[in-house]
Design a protein around this motif. Structure first.
Motif, PDB file in Angstrom:
ATOM      1  N   ASP A 186       0.835  -1.203   0.000  1.00 26.24           N
ATOM      2  CA  ASP A 186       0.000   0.000   0.000  1.00 26.24           C
ATOM      3  C   ASP A 186       0.870   1.253   0.000  1.00 26.24           C
ATOM      4  OD1 ASP A 186      -2.219  -1.551  -0.038  1.00 26.24           O
ATOM      5  OD2 ASP A 186      -2.735  -1.284   2.091  1.00 26.24           O
ATOM      6  N   ALA A 187       1.966   1.184   0.757  1.00 26.97           N
ATOM      7  CA  ALA A 187       2.862   2.347   0.828  1.00 26.97           C
ATOM      8  C   ALA A 187       3.491   2.608  -0.534  1.00 26.97           C
ATOM      9  CB  ALA A 187       3.953   2.102   1.869  1.00 26.97           C
ATOM     10  N   GLN A 188       3.902   1.526  -1.223  1.00 29.62           N
ATOM     11  CA  GLN A 188       4.495   1.696  -2.555  1.00 29.62           C
ATOM     12  C   GLN A 188       3.462   2.248  -3.539  1.00 29.62           C
ATOM     13  OE1 GLN A 188       5.944  -2.366  -3.049  1.00 29.62           O
ATOM     14  NE2 GLN A 188       8.001  -1.568  -3.357  1.00 29.62           N
ATOM     15  N   GLU A 207       1.855   9.272  -6.308  1.00 28.60           N
ATOM     16  CA  GLU A 207       2.413  10.619  -6.145  1.00 28.60           C
ATOM     17  C   GLU A 207       3.514  10.881  -7.171  1.00 28.60           C
ATOM     18  OE1 GLU A 207       1.277  13.165  -4.364  1.00 28.60           O
ATOM     19  OE2 GLU A 207      -0.348  11.735  -3.974  1.00 28.60           O
ATOM     20  N   TYR A 208       4.363   9.876  -7.362  1.00 27.55           N
ATOM     21  CA  TYR A 208       5.437  10.008  -8.351  1.00 27.55           C
ATOM     22  C   TYR A 208       4.847  10.269  -9.739  1.00 27.55           C
ATOM     23  CZ  TYR A 208       9.125   8.833 -11.626  1.00 27.55           C
ATOM     24  OH  TYR A 208      10.007   8.893 -12.668  1.00 27.55           O
ATOM     25  N   CYS A 209       3.807   9.527 -10.088  1.00 31.59           N
ATOM     26  CA  CYS A 209       3.226   9.665 -11.433  1.00 31.59           C
ATOM     27  C   CYS A 209       2.555  11.022 -11.627  1.00 31.59           C
ATOM     28  CB  CYS A 209       2.277   8.506 -11.734  1.00 31.59           C
ATOM     29  SG  CYS A 209       3.194   6.971 -12.054  1.00 31.59           S
TER      30      CYS A 209
END
Ligand code: MN
Ligand code: MN
Length: 461
Positions: free
Chosen positions: A23-25, A31-33
């Protein structure tokens, strides 16, 4: 041992990356995307990507590298290669004699460049003539909204930046296609011939200036350009104006798992290289990020990866430590970060599925590119492949193998060969792409995220 135990112990069983994404990944990936999509909306050309990167680097404490500068461990430097390519480094705690960890991507993408004398009028329609850049399927570039980006150098020396077609209030441009009703002859042609290069003429206007005279539509367009940019027709000859698809990066799929945008090849790897470098603590080996131009036409010219600009940059770093450049190269490693073709079930006959990258299976490592018996490929050694495998797996990066299609089906290249020619151990790896070189390309969010983690791991190796 049972057969199941043997199978687990002996056989390679690639898994979809969602199988063990935490879930954290997942939150980090989303967010990265978002940040990547914003980068894509701001950067559609190598110039825009270079300007964006230089600004971001300055914000993160990078300074411009200059000859004779003394550079020490922890320093962050950049080199702007004439506004079209950029090199960055975070200087490591070890001497450059021990080599650098390099990630090399390109920031140019296939498109249509305006010709030096582009503007003309035919049948009271004003057009700009183009010469396509890179490998495009020409028929894909008709009847879609297009934007004009670039720079015009005026006679007084001012360089004027141009962007038309990206703001919601902007007009867009378009290349027309023939109506199917009258396309009996066109439809008999091959896809390669259906739209010819000289038919990629972009409509820029139709309203004539009032009053008497000839070519009043063209004159009207020139008047508008003059009012907005201060240019005259002769200035087209000293301009780099390019036509790219208009519009923003979008989530694709009912599950939003994909991103659709112009120019993922190769800004998806470029961004994956930039982001971890900007905030990096002092690495052991100097971390170098290359954003090259002209990959799509053979990495040639002053801003391409064959240019000595790379030696100039690395030479300045080595000189500051009294290190021999050749020694630095001999001990360096380069991840040639470029996209691969994702397996497309609509064209199974073009790929060897067992050796092709798949969407959502992570960053894809390509041992060799090339065509017709690996021609033109930088074929990575077993040792180099193992270095990358170990680096990725130790950092928890999901990866897979890529080859570019079936043997003798086609092929391609990257900057890898030009890095390896410099005596730098080099391996290709990047994001799998669907519809590569189409006006809108598709990538998976998971593969984008894994490629960023992959670049980070290489810098820190
Ligand atoms: Mn590429
Ligand atoms: Mn390409």
């Amino acid at each position: 041992m049972t057969n199941d135990e043997l199978r687990n112990a002996l056989l390679n069983a690639p898994k979809n990356g969602y199988a063990d994404l935490t879930d954290a990944q997942r939150a980090e990936m989303e967010e990265y995307c978002k940040r990547y999509a914003a980068f894509m909306d701001a950067c559609k050309t190598e110039r825009e990507a270079t300007a964006w990167t230089v600004a971001a680097a300055k914000k993160h404490g990078f300074t411009e590298l200059k000859p004779g500068m003394s550079v020490k461990s922890g320093d962050k430097v950049y080199f702007n290669n004439r506004g079209k390519s950029v090199l960055l480094a975070v200087v490591g705690s070890e001497s450059l004699a021990a080599g650098a960890n390099i990630c090399a991507a390109h920031v140019d993408s296939p498109r249509m460049d305006l010709k030096p004398n582009p503007l003309y009028e035919d049948s009271e329609i004003a057009y700009c003539k183009t010469h396509y850049y890179g490998g495009i399927k020409k028929y894909q570039w008709t009847a879609i909204p297009l934007a004009l980006h670039g720079v015009i150098c005026l006679k007084d020396g001012t360089a004027v930046n141009v962007t038309i077609g990206e703001d919601d209030s902007d007009p867009v441009l378009m290349v027309s296609d023939l109506l199917p009703h009258l396309a009996a002859d066109q439809m008999k042609k091959t896809l390669a011939e259906g739209i010819a290069g000289e038919q990629l003429n972009v409509i820029v206007g139709t309203e004539p200036l009032s009053g008497e005279g000839s070519e009043l539509v063209k004159l009207h367009i020139m008047k508008l350009l003059n009012e907005k940019y201060g240019m005259v027709e002769a200035d087209f000859r000293c301009a780099e104006l390019v036509i790219v698809p208009a519009g923003k990066c979008r989530e694709v799929g009912l599950d939003r798992s994909l991103l659709g945008a112009y120019g993922h090849d190769d800004r998806v790897c470029a961004y994956a290289e930039i982001e971890p470098l900007l905030t990096m603590e002092t690495p052991k080996h100097t971390a170098v990020c290359i954003l090259a131009d002209k990959e799509e036409i053979g990495s040639v010219g002053i801003s391409g990866m064959q240019s000595q600009a790379f030696e100039y940059f690395m030479g300045m770093l080595c000189d500051s430590q009294g290190v021999n450049l050749q020694q630095c190269f001999a001990n360096s490693f380069c991840l040639s970060a470029d996209v691969s073709n994702a397996y497309d079930p609509n064209w199974p006959e073009t790929c060897d599925r067992r050796n092709n990258s798949l969407l959502n299976y992570g960053v894809s490592i390509c041992k060799y590119t090339g065509s017709r018996g690996k021609g033109g490929a930088s074929d990575a050694s077993a040792e180099a492949m193992n270095h990358v495998r170990t680096t990725f797996e130790n950092a928890g990066v999901r990866w897979q193998i890529a080859t570019l299609g079936k043997v003798d089906q086609g092929g391609g290249g990257t900057v890898a060969a030009y890095m390896a020619n410099r005596n730098i151990v080099t391996v290709d790896a990047g994001v799998p792409v669907l519809s590569m070189h189409a006006p809108i390309e598709l990538v998976s969010k998971l593969d984008c995220y894994m490629t960023m983690l992959a670049c980070k791991a290489i810098y820190l190796a």
